[in-house]
Design an enzyme around this catalytic site. Structure first.
Site: not given
Lengths: 329, 329
Positions: A148, A152
């Site tokens: 994640y 990002k």
């Protein structure tokens, strides 16, 4: 002005939508159309009843869906749709598809439209990791320790380059962990940061999977929405060579969160927390910074919360005043 | 062991291939097969005559090409193929396709093969930019000011996450600007860093597009090849949570490079340099760091060059001893 919110059916998406409708202004223009794009429809009927709102369902990893909803009339885009940390770690390909490919497809749709819309990406504490100073600085290197966080960080780099090249008028707001979220636990590794407050207040038991000394960097939903709007309204020139902004947050340990809960709701409520460490969650959450320097954000006019007890009080006030809404994002 | 070099027909690719064949060992195993994958065939006939060498042409942005050349026998991969900085700035989509998509496709081909090969990505000074300290530190944030730098930074993040998840045994070597390259000028914004030495030595005029005070971070081709091999041989455990290594270089100003050229080849040679600033090149090159901290690289056993005059002398010696080779990468 026409505004697009991806992840517009999520908790923050709906809350942002309501606030935009309420103020009826963004970047000095009235809000004439608000498109909420998500895999599902928003559950807030009052929101859907507003004639400025258009709820659209679609898969944002499909470039055609994004091209359909981003045209030269779309003046501002809040890109909130994401696969959360725990799920992106469990399903690598899904995380890559939504957190990376869809973000890139969104930037490409803007580039194709050619009118340089204002684009707000949200990012996260999860872009940091590894050996970190107690307080992360603006020039601290990213070293994400989750997929994640990696995705990002890549989306941040993409937006920054698309902005530098003039394809979009973009900015990235790095959000602290949002707490207290209403609704149910989700697949975010940080889900407990709301759960250990929300469930005990609802008379339910909740498990805290990390040590009480773990320091979190938190932002309330209300302050997050205000920061998204304020971040969207920052003039491009003020961002200089770095369109990524670390938003103000509260640095609190889990023990301090629990003490604030006791202060607001009493010791009985706190007894509903079970302490059971979960290595999978701890590995992700403990790689995140517990604080970062907020000087630049404050110079740009962005602010956060005063203290966590007030955040809990606001959560209680809001969730007495309105129905609970599901959270998904 | 079977080794794959993407960009294997480029200058550094061929030079690395020759060195690997000469030492006939990598990670303690003999070199049995060396696949040089590129859009063109290598031009060095002696290299092609080696029975361990297999030259393959193909488009590395085509996942099928990568899957065909990465199998469970492929124990080490040097991913050198890239669109250089000037070209990636001029042709955004081509840079994205080769520097980002192909790098990701390579990682996916490794993941699909499932044997966790050792993968070496090369990165660049171009991942840094914006306000930088005089000496960049390992924990200095990336803020690329070119599409090339952005794409390299993204490839670093991808490799780091694929390595963290155990899909590959990966490491990224951030290379200083390579100088002195033989052959002709290329589309790299830093092409002049070789040109202002090479062309005058060949009796030709060369234009320096940046101010003489501009500080560059340089590495000779020979030291770059040694660092690639040494970087490939670092045990995974020694990399900790950060598989990206800033390679040692020489911090020299353009004026110091010219002074070294005068020292080695005389004042007459230096008079063949024309000074004419080029804003397009200056904007990219001056965003790069002039030096970075090399402590970690040295701890890991990596080293660079002693001084730039010796680098020039080595260039002259090598290019008297052998034919010039074209450079492309």
């Amino acid at each position: 002005m026409k505004i697009l919110i991806t992840g517009g059916a999520g908790f923050i998406g709906q809350r942002l939508a309501k606030r935009l409708l309420e103020r009826n202004e963004l970047n000095g223009k009235p809000v004439t159309e608000l498109v909420l794009l998500d895999v599902a429809r928003p559950n807030d009927e009052r929101l859907l009843a507003d004639e400025r709102v258009r709820a659209e369902t679609g898969d944002i990893s499909d470039p055609a869906v994004l091209r359909r909803h981003i045209d030269t009339q779309t003046e501002a885009i809040f890109h909130l749709a994401a696969i959360v940390s725990g799920q992106a770690e469990a399903d690598f390909d899904l995380g890559m598809k939504i957190n990376l490919d869809a973000s890139r497809a969104l930037l490409e749709a803007c580039r194709a439209a050619g009118h340089k819309p204002r684009v707000v990406f949200t990012s996260s504490v999860a872009v940091y990791g590894g050996a970190l100073p107690d307080v992360v600085q603006d020039d601290t290197a990213l070293n994400p320790q989750s997929s994640y966080g990696t995705q990002k960080a890549i989306a941040e780099l993409l937006l920054s380059d698309y902005a530098r090249r003039g394809f979009v008028d973009g900015r990235v707001l790095r959000l602290p962990t949002i707490s207290v979220r209403p609704g149910k636990p989700n697949a975010a590794a940080s889900s407990f940061a709301s759960g250990i407050i929300r469930e005990p207040l609802n008379g339910e038991r909740s498990t805290c999977p990390v040590d009480g000394d773990t320091r979190l960097w938190l932002l309330s939903p209300k302050s997050a929405v205000e920061a998204l709007i304020a971040g969207c309204e920052i003039e491009r020139e003020k961002l200089g060579l770095r369109p990524v902004i670390n938003l103000p947050g509260l640095s609190v340990s889990v023990n301090e969160m629990v003490a604030a809960l006791a202060e607001v709701a009493g010791e009985d409520v706190v007894q509903r927390i079970d302490w059971q460490r979960d290595e999978r969650i701890e590995r992700i959450v403990c790689s995140w910074p517990g604080a970062w320097n907020t000087a630049r954000a404050e110079e740009l006019g962005l602010s956060g919360d005063k203290n966590f007890a007030d955040v809990i009080r606001a959560y209680i006030a809001e969730n007495h005043a309105e129905n609970h809404t599901d959270e998904r994002s």
